[in-house]
Design a protein around this motif. Structure first.
Motif, PDB file in Angstrom:
ATOM      1  N   LEU A  48       0.826  -1.206   0.000  1.00 55.71           N
ATOM      2  CA  LEU A  48       0.000   0.000   0.000  1.00 55.71           C
ATOM      3  C   LEU A  48       0.861   1.257   0.000  1.00 55.71           C
ATOM      4  O   LEU A  48       0.477   2.287  -0.573  1.00 55.71           O
ATOM      5  CB  LEU A  48      -0.924  -0.002   1.218  1.00 55.71           C
ATOM      6  CG  LEU A  48      -2.061  -1.035   1.191  1.00 55.71           C
ATOM      7  CD1 LEU A  48      -2.723  -1.124   2.557  1.00 55.71           C
ATOM      8  CD2 LEU A  48      -3.084  -0.687   0.118  1.00 55.71           C
ATOM      9  N   HIS A  51       1.970   3.188  -3.399  1.00 51.91           N
ATOM     10  CA  HIS A  51       1.104   4.086  -4.188  1.00 51.91           C
ATOM     11  C   HIS A  51       1.784   5.442  -4.333  1.00 51.91           C
ATOM     12  O   HIS A  51       2.393   5.909  -3.376  1.00 51.91           O
ATOM     13  CB  HIS A  51      -0.239   4.246  -3.474  1.00 51.91           C
ATOM     14  CG  HIS A  51      -1.204   5.136  -4.186  1.00 51.91           C
ATOM     15  ND1 HIS A  51      -1.724   4.813  -5.410  1.00 51.91           N
ATOM     16  CD2 HIS A  51      -1.719   6.346  -3.842  1.00 51.91           C
ATOM     17  CE1 HIS A  51      -2.537   5.782  -5.786  1.00 51.91           C
ATOM     18  NE2 HIS A  51      -2.552   6.726  -4.856  1.00 51.91           N
ATOM     19  N   PRO A  52       1.721   6.114  -5.513  1.00 46.07           N
ATOM     20  CA  PRO A  52       0.814   5.850  -6.637  1.00 46.07           C
ATOM     21  C   PRO A  52       1.306   4.852  -7.673  1.00 46.07           C
ATOM     22  O   PRO A  52       0.548   4.513  -8.568  1.00 46.07           O
ATOM     23  CB  PRO A  52       0.671   7.230  -7.268  1.00 46.07           C
ATOM     24  CG  PRO A  52       1.982   7.875  -7.017  1.00 46.07           C
ATOM     25  CD  PRO A  52       2.435   7.389  -5.677  1.00 46.07           C
ATOM     26  N   SER A  55       1.955  -0.521  -6.757  1.00 44.16           N
ATOM     27  CA  SER A  55       1.171  -1.221  -5.738  1.00 44.16           C
ATOM     28  C   SER A  55       0.186  -2.187  -6.391  1.00 44.16           C
ATOM     29  O   SER A  55      -0.625  -1.794  -7.221  1.00 44.16           O
ATOM     30  CB  SER A  55       0.404  -0.217  -4.877  1.00 44.16           C
ATOM     31  OG  SER A  55      -0.582  -0.877  -4.107  1.00 44.16           O
ATOM     32  N   TYR A  58      -3.484  -1.241  -5.292  1.00 45.21           N
ATOM     33  CA  TYR A  58      -4.053  -0.124  -6.055  1.00 45.21           C
ATOM     34  C   TYR A  58      -4.347  -0.532  -7.488  1.00 45.21           C
ATOM     35  O   TYR A  58      -5.314  -0.080  -8.097  1.00 45.21           O
ATOM     36  CB  TYR A  58      -3.119   1.075  -6.011  1.00 45.21           C
ATOM     37  CG  TYR A  58      -3.312   1.935  -4.779  1.00 45.21           C
ATOM     38  CD1 TYR A  58      -4.226   2.981  -4.769  1.00 45.21           C
ATOM     39  CD2 TYR A  58      -2.595   1.692  -3.622  1.00 45.21           C
ATOM     40  CE1 TYR A  58      -4.417   3.762  -3.637  1.00 45.21           C
ATOM     41  CE2 TYR A  58      -2.776   2.462  -2.477  1.00 45.21           C
ATOM     42  CZ  TYR A  58      -3.684   3.502  -2.502  1.00 45.21           C
ATOM     43  OH  TYR A  58      -3.880   4.275  -1.375  1.00 45.21           O
ATOM     44  N   GLU A  65      -9.609   3.700  -5.650  1.00 45.78           N
ATOM     45  CA  GLU A  65      -8.382   4.141  -4.976  1.00 45.78           C
ATOM     46  C   GLU A  65      -8.681   4.959  -3.721  1.00 45.78           C
ATOM     47  O   GLU A  65      -7.934   4.898  -2.734  1.00 45.78           O
ATOM     48  CB  GLU A  65      -7.520   4.968  -5.936  1.00 45.78           C
ATOM     49  CG  GLU A  65      -6.959   4.194  -7.122  1.00 45.78           C
ATOM     50  CD  GLU A  65      -7.919   4.095  -8.296  1.00 45.78           C
ATOM     51  OE1 GLU A  65      -7.535   3.537  -9.329  1.00 45.78           O
ATOM     52  OE2 GLU A  65      -9.071   4.581  -8.158  1.00 45.78           O
ATOM     53  N   GLU A  66      -9.771   5.707  -3.748  1.00 46.91           N
ATOM     54  CA  GLU A  66     -10.114   6.548  -2.597  1.00 46.91           C
ATOM     55  C   GLU A  66     -10.386   5.702  -1.349  1.00 46.91           C
ATOM     56  O   GLU A  66     -10.075   6.121  -0.229  1.00 46.91           O
ATOM     57  CB  GLU A  66     -11.335   7.400  -2.920  1.00 46.91           C
ATOM     58  CG  GLU A  66     -11.685   8.403  -1.833  1.00 46.91           C
ATOM     59  CD  GLU A  66     -12.859   9.285  -2.212  1.00 46.91           C
ATOM     60  OE1 GLU A  66     -13.234  10.140  -1.390  1.00 46.91           O
ATOM     61  OE2 GLU A  66     -13.397   9.123  -3.321  1.00 46.91           O
ATOM     62  N   ASP A  69      -7.047   4.890  -0.049  1.00 52.64           N
ATOM     63  CA  ASP A  69      -6.437   6.096   0.527  1.00 52.64           C
ATOM     64  C   ASP A  69      -6.926   6.351   1.951  1.00 52.64           C
ATOM     65  O   ASP A  69      -6.173   6.869   2.787  1.00 52.64           O
ATOM     66  CB  ASP A  69      -6.764   7.325  -0.335  1.00 52.64           C
ATOM     67  CG  ASP A  69      -6.066   7.311  -1.684  1.00 52.64           C
ATOM     68  OD1 ASP A  69      -5.073   6.566  -1.835  1.00 52.64           O
ATOM     69  OD2 ASP A  69      -6.527   8.045  -2.581  1.00 52.64           O
ATOM     70  N   ASN A  70      -8.185   5.997   2.220  1.00 56.76           N
ATOM     71  CA  ASN A  70      -8.815   6.356   3.495  1.00 56.76           C
ATOM     72  C   ASN A  70      -9.004   5.183   4.444  1.00 56.76           C
ATOM     73  O   ASN A  70      -9.638   5.340   5.491  1.00 56.76           O
ATOM     74  CB  ASN A  70     -10.174   7.013   3.229  1.00 56.76           C
ATOM     75  CG  ASN A  70     -10.035   8.336   2.508  1.00 56.76           C
ATOM     76  OD1 ASN A  70      -9.268   9.195   2.911  1.00 56.76           O
ATOM     77  ND2 ASN A  70     -10.773   8.500   1.415  1.00 56.76           N
TER      78      ASN A  70
END
Length: 257
Positions: A48, A51-52, A55, A58, A65-66, A69-70
């Motif tokens: 993880l 990223h970007p 990965s 991803y 992707e969001e 991200d969270n």
């Protein structure tokens, strides 16, 4: 409010970055965005962090992707479900006793649709190779088992996430369930079960060897009651007063026996 926002997917001990990414994509397909990882393998976190670029997680997420991200990472399952009013555990294995009824995906989704408008629901998936431990699944009020053919009883993790998210999404489009009192959160229930564990040991109801089984049966019994926050506090108060009475004896205001 869209109650799908209250549905949390929890992956325990994730071992493969690609499964995490594919699970995020499945969640995005069906409007669920809250993803938590509990004690994932180091290679998952390392992946993880790439990223970007580079990965595998991803790469498999594809428009989700969001969610990656969270996502939240914690070290123990109680942290991930503390604010949940319903915890759904997933399993393919038979166990001696479960802390809640064992149902299929559709009844599970219907129950989620009843509780999620009130607050958080956590759907918990175990490790790719061994699933959830008994102690982890004991935190569940509802157990879901996905029917499969005998030759291949276990699904890929991301496939299981996809199937259950699909059922929950379908339940979200059904007519709303009647309003019910809000259920107690998992953290409050855990405090009650901690009190109960101490109480039944102190009164000699069971011994240390049989304690986990006894508590599991009490969990199953009390989960059937769908306890509200006030009811949890009432029961905790009863246990606390009972312990005090056992320690200090009869009060002056008690009638003569």
């Amino acid at each position: 409010m869209n109650w799908l926002e209250n549905v949390r997917i929890v992956l325990v001990g994730s071992q493969e970055p690609m499964n995490v990414g594919a699970a995020a994509r499945a969640m995005q397909n069906f409007g669920i965005s809250d993803l938590w990882l509990v004690a994932p393998e180091p290679r998952v976190l390392e992946d993880l962090a790439l990223h970007p670029g580079g990965s595998m997680a991803y790469r498999l997420a594809v428009h989700a992707e969001e969610i990656l991200d969270n996502l939240k990472v914690v070290q123990a399952l109680p942290e991930a479900v503390a604010d949940a009013r319903l915890v759904v555990g997933t399993t393919v294995r038979e166990r001696e006793i479960y802390t809640g009824p064992v149902v299929g995906p559709r009844p599970m989704a219907q129950r989620v649709a009843e509780v999620a408008p009130q607050g958080r629901v956590a759907v918990v998936f175990g490790r790719e190779t061994s699933g959830l431990t008994t102690e982890e699944i004991d935190l569940s009020q509802l157990i879901v088992r996905i029917p499969t053919a005998p030759k291949q009883p276990s699904l890929n993790l991301a496939q299981a996430v996809l199937l259950l998210c699909y059922e929950v999404f379908g339940a979200a489009s059904a007519p709303p369930a009647p309003d019910r009192p809000p259920l107690a959160e998992q953290a409050a229930l855990q405090q009650l079960f901690d009190d109960l564990r101490e109480y039944i040991l102190r009164i000699g109801f069971t011994d240390e060897n049989r304690l986990p089984y006894a508590v599991r049966r009490f969990r199953r019994l009390l989960h059937k009651a769908s306890l509200t926050p006030g009811e949890v506090q009432f029961l905790r108060g009863f246990l606390h007063q009972s312990r005090w009475y056992a320690q200090h004896g009869r009060r002056k205001t008690d009638p003569e026996g």
